[in-house]
Scaffold this motif. Structure first.
Motif, mmCIF file in Angstrom:
data_model
loop_
_atom_site.group_PDB
_atom_site.id
_atom_site.type_symbol
_atom_site.label_atom_id
_atom_site.label_comp_id
_atom_site.label_asym_id
_atom_site.label_seq_id
_atom_site.Cartn_x
_atom_site.Cartn_y
_atom_site.Cartn_z
ATOM 1 N N GLY A 267 4.371 -42.150 7.711
ATOM 2 C CA GLY A 267 5.542 -41.765 6.924
ATOM 3 C C GLY A 267 6.609 -42.845 6.908
ATOM 4 N N LYS A 268 7.162 -43.081 5.727
ATOM 5 C CA LYS A 268 8.264 -44.045 5.598
ATOM 6 C C LYS A 268 9.518 -43.445 6.247
ATOM 7 C CE LYS A 268 11.332 -46.146 2.085
ATOM 8 N NZ LYS A 268 11.542 -46.450 0.654
ATOM 9 N N GLY A 269 10.077 -44.189 7.201
ATOM 10 C CA GLY A 269 11.231 -43.655 7.922
ATOM 11 C C GLY A 269 12.447 -44.552 7.836
ATOM 12 N N TYR A 294 18.079 -39.800 2.519
ATOM 13 C CA TYR A 294 16.789 -39.088 2.492
ATOM 14 C C TYR A 294 15.585 -40.024 2.473
ATOM 15 C CZ TYR A 294 16.466 -39.384 -2.747
ATOM 16 O OH TYR A 294 16.381 -39.771 -4.067
ATOM 17 N N ASP A 295 15.815 -41.320 2.643
ATOM 18 C CA ASP A 295 14.716 -42.280 2.557
ATOM 19 C C ASP A 295 13.781 -42.252 3.778
ATOM 20 O OD1 ASP A 295 13.551 -43.982 0.732
ATOM 21 O OD2 ASP A 295 14.524 -45.785 1.516
ATOM 22 N N MET A 296 14.042 -41.298 4.676
ATOM 23 C CA MET A 296 13.131 -41.111 5.817
ATOM 24 C C MET A 296 12.332 -39.807 5.653
ATOM 25 S SD MET A 296 15.247 -38.689 6.596
ATOM 26 C CE MET A 296 14.524 -37.948 8.058
ATOM 27 N N ALA A 355 12.742 -53.417 -1.660
ATOM 28 C CA ALA A 355 11.380 -52.868 -1.645
ATOM 29 C C ALA A 355 10.912 -52.907 -0.197
ATOM 30 C CB ALA A 355 10.480 -53.674 -2.565
ATOM 31 N N GLU A 356 11.668 -52.203 0.670
ATOM 32 C CA GLU A 356 11.440 -52.261 2.115
ATOM 33 C C GLU A 356 10.445 -51.219 2.607
ATOM 34 O OE1 GLU A 356 13.677 -50.475 0.736
ATOM 35 O OE2 GLU A 356 13.455 -48.592 1.824
ATOM 36 N N GLY A 357 10.303 -50.131 1.838
ATOM 37 C CA GLY A 357 9.412 -49.056 2.283
ATOM 38 C C GLY A 357 7.995 -49.564 2.445
ATOM 39 N N ALA A 380 5.834 -41.338 1.284
ATOM 40 C CA ALA A 380 7.030 -42.171 1.201
ATOM 41 C C ALA A 380 7.864 -41.901 -0.045
ATOM 42 C CB ALA A 380 6.607 -43.648 1.199
ATOM 43 N N THR A 381 9.173 -41.976 0.141
ATOM 44 C CA THR A 381 10.084 -42.003 -1.012
ATOM 45 C C THR A 381 10.098 -43.473 -1.455
ATOM 46 O OG1 THR A 381 11.854 -42.283 0.619
ATOM 47 C CG2 THR A 381 11.587 -40.096 -0.332
ATOM 48 N N LEU A 382 8.990 -43.873 -2.092
ATOM 49 C CA LEU A 382 8.758 -45.314 -2.229
ATOM 50 C C LEU A 382 9.417 -45.980 -3.422
ATOM 51 C CD1 LEU A 382 7.340 -47.313 -0.368
ATOM 52 C CD2 LEU A 382 5.434 -47.322 -1.952
#
Ligand code: BES
Ligand code: ZN
Ligand code: ZN
Length: 511
Positions: A267-269, A294-296, A355-357, A380-382
Motif C-alpha cells: 500500500g502507498k503510504g 489521504y495519500d496514505m 510522482a512519488e507514489g 495506491a492513490t496513484l
C-alpha cells in the motif's frame, strides 16, 4: 453501533422505530411490510394509493403509529424496482434507515432483514449487508470535535427482528462478519481522515504495531537506517525531503500452511503529498492540497485488510507491506533529474518528484518479491489521471494476471465497490523510457494512470500482479461526482477494503 438479533414479530415489536421496506410498483405490500400495514389499519397501502410512497430506491418515509402498534414510528425504505435488485441496494437501504433515524435523533431502531423474505435473497447474505450497511452508516469521525452536538449521533442500537428462531444463528454469524468488515473499514477511515500532523510515519507504524498485537498479526517495522541499508533507494529518495523519518511496515497473517506462498499486498503510504520540489498548487484540478492527507489510503487499506484476515481467521498466508513517508520539499529533498536505485537493483530517473507514489511502491513491491509471494497486489492513490479516466466513483484495476484481476473485479461487484480494468498494452512502456536510467518516473499526460502502472510492472519480475489505482473513490466530498453511497460519510470512504476482504474470503473457492 450495537447490533442485536432477536426472535419476534416486527408488527408487535416495541422500539423508537421499526424499519420495513417496499419494492417499487407494489400496491399491496406482502411479508413483514404487509403485516405492519395490516396492524396499522392499512396506513402503508393508503400512502401508496395516495402517491406519497412509491418504493423508489433510497426513498424513505417516517410514519407515526399513534399507538396502533407498540413501535413509536414506522420507517419505510424503498428498495427500487425488483428488476436490477442487488445486495448493495439492501446495504444502502439499511444505511438510509440508520441515517434517517440519526436525523430524527433516535437512540435505537429495529429492522427486518431486507430482501430475505419476499425479495428472495439468501438469508445469510441479506443479513450481512443489512448489518454492514447500518454499521458503515453509523461511522462518525468526531475525534477532533470538542462540541459533540455539532454532529448528530447514530443510533446506539439496531435490533434485527426475525420471525424464525431457527434463523437466529445464521443471522448472528452474518452480523459477526459484518462487524469485522465494518471494523476494518472504520480503521481505514479513521487513519485516512486523520490530519497529517497526527499520522506521521512513526505514529502510523506505532498504531499498526498496537493493532497487530491486539488481533494476532506479526508486525515488523523498519526505521530510516534499516530502509537505507536494505537498499530501498527510491523510497528513501522520497523520504529524505522530510523532517519526519520514514517507516516501512510489514504485517503478516499466517492462517495457511507453512509451505503456502503468501498473498502480498503493498500500500502507498504517503502521509502527506506536497509534491516535493515539483510542488503542487494550493488548488489543483482535482482538489485542494489539504486533501493530500489521504495519500496514505493504500497503506490504510492494506492494514485494514490484514486486520480483517486475523479477525476472520482466514486460512491463508497474507502479507501487508507499506512504505510510510511524507513527500516534502525540504532542504534535503530529491530533485528532478535525480537518479535512484531500487531494492531490486533497477535505476529510476526522477523527472517529477510529485510522482512519488510509484517510487515508494517500486521498493515496496521489490521487498514483497523477496518473500516469494503467490501474487502481489498494490493499492495506491496513484494518479489524478485515474480520476480523469474513471471519475471518483470507480477505481482502476490493471495487471499482468487475468485470474488475479478477475478475482478483484468479481469481489468488487459483490460488495458494491465499482472497479474497472484499464489496459496495460506493452506499447505504453515507450512513454517511460529514460535516456539516463532504466526507467523514468513519468510518462507524460496521455494515459497517465496506465503509464504509472507500466512503471510499477517494471518492478514485478513477472510475478502475478495487479495494481489498484484508488485515487477516485477513497474520498467523498459529497459532490455529484463523488462516490456518495448512502453508507459513505463525508471524507474517507474506506474503498477498497471490502473488495479485498471479500476477495480473500472467496480465495480458495474461486481458485
Ligand atoms: N497523490 C497523487 C495522485 C492524486 C492526485 C491522487 C489527485 C488523488 C487526487 C500523486 O502522487 C501525484 O501527484 N501524481 C501525479 C503524477 C504526475 C506528476 C505524473 C498526478 O497524477 O498528477
Ligand atoms: Zn504526488
Ligand atoms: Zn501521491
Amino acid at each position: 453501533m450495537d447490533i442485536r438479533v432477536t426472535v419476534g414479530d416486527i408488527a408487535a415489536w416495541k422500539d423508537a422505530a421499526i424499519v420495513v421496506n417496499l419494492f417499487e410498483g407494489v400496491t399491496k405490500p406482502g411479508g413483514a411490510t404487509g403485516a405492519v400495514d395490516k396492524a396499522m389499519g392499512g396506513a402503508i397501502s393508503h400512502l401508496i394509493a395516495a402517491g406519497d410512497l412509491k418504493g423508489k430506491f433510497k426513498e424513505s418515509l417516517v410514519l407515526p403509529t399513534f399507538g396502533k402498534i407498540p413501535a413509536t414510528r414506522v420507517l419505510v425504505v424503498g428498495l427500487g424496482a425488483r428488476a436490477g435488485f442487488t445486495l448493495d441496494r439492501i446495504r444502502e437501504a439499511s444505511a438510509k434507515a440508520v441515517n434517517q433515524a440519526s436525523k430524527l435523533g433516535l437512540a435505537s431502531l429495529s429492522t427486518i432483514v431486507h430482501g430475505a423474505g419476499v425479495g428472495g435473497v439468501d438469508l445469510a447474505e441479506a443479513s450481512e449487508v443489512v448489518a454492514e450497511g447500518a454499521l458503515l452508516a453509523s461511522y462518525r469521525f468526531s475525534r477532533y470535535r470538542t462540541k459533540q452536538e455539532d454532529e448528530k449521533a447514530a443510533a446506539a442500537t439496531l435490533t434485527i427482528v426475525t420471525p424464525e428462531r431457527k434463523d437466529v444463528r445464521a443471522i448472528e454469524k452474518a452480523v459477526g462478519v459484518a462487524r469485522v468488515t465494518s471494523g476494518a473499514v472504520f480503521m481505514a477511515r479513521d487513519m485516512i481522515n486523520a490530519p497529517s500532523n497526527d499520522k506521521t510515519p512513526r505514529q502510523l507504524a506505532a498504531q499498526c504495531e498496537a493493532m497487530a498485537k491486539q488481533v494476532g498479526l506479526n508486525c515488523t517495522v523498519l526505521d530510516e537506517k534499516q530502509i537505507q541499508e536494505a537498499g530501498m533507494g527510491a523510497f528513501w529518495g522520497v523520504a529524505k525531503g522530510s523532517a519526519q523519518p520514514p517507516r516501512f511496515v510489514v504485517l503478516e497473517w499466517r492462517g495457511g500452511t507453512k509451505t503456502q506462498r503468501p498473498i502480498a499486498f503493498v500500500g502507498k503510504g504517503i502521509t502527506f503529498d506536497t509534491g516535493g520540489i515539483s510542488l503542487k498548487p494550493q488548488d489543483g484540478m482535482l482538489g485542494p492540497m489539504w486533501e493530500m492527507k489521504y495519500d496514505m489510503a493504500g497503506a490504510a487499506t492494506v492494514f485494514s485488510v490484514l486486520r480483517a484476515c486475523a479477525e476472520l481467521k482466514l486460512g491463508l498466508n497474507v502479507l501487508g507491506i507499506a512504505p510510510l513517508t511524507e513527500n516534502m520539499p525540504g532542504g534535503n529533498a530529491q530533485k528532478p533529474g535525480d537518479i535512484v536505485r531500487t531494492i531490486g537493483g533497477k535505476t529510476i530517473e526522477v523527472i517529477n518528484t510529485d510522482a512519488e507514489g510509484r517510487l515508494v511502491l517500486a521498493d515496496g513491491i521489490g521487498y514483497a518479491l523477496r518473500q516469494e509471494p503467490e501474487v502481489v497486489i498494490d493499492v495506491a492513490t496513484l494518479t489524478g489521471s485515474a480520476v480523469f479516466a474513471l471519475g471518483k466513483k470507480t477505481f482502476a484495476v490493471m495487471g499482468t494476471d487475468r485470474k488475479l484481476a478477475r478475482r478483484v473485479l468479481n469481489a468488487s461487484a459483490i460488495v458494491g465497490e465499482r472497479a474497472w480494468e484499464l489496459p496495460l498494452f506493452e506499447e505504453y512502456g515507450d512513454q517511460i523510457k529514460s535516456d539516463f536510467a532504466d526507467v523514468k518516473n513519468v510518462g507524460g499526460r496521455p494515459a497517465g494512470a496506465i503509464t504509472a502502472a507500466k512503471f510499477l510492472e517494471t518492478f514485478t519480475d513477472g510475478r502475478p500482479w495487479v495494481h489498484l489505482d484508488i485515487a477516485g473513490p477513497v474520498w467523498n466530498d459529497k459532490g455529484a461526482d463523488a462516490p456518495k453511497k448512502e453508507y459513505h460519510p463525508k471524507g474517507a470512504t474506506g474503498v477498497p477494503v471490502r473488495t479485498l476482504v471479500r476477495m480473500l474470503r472467496d480465495w480458495k473457492a474461486a481458485a
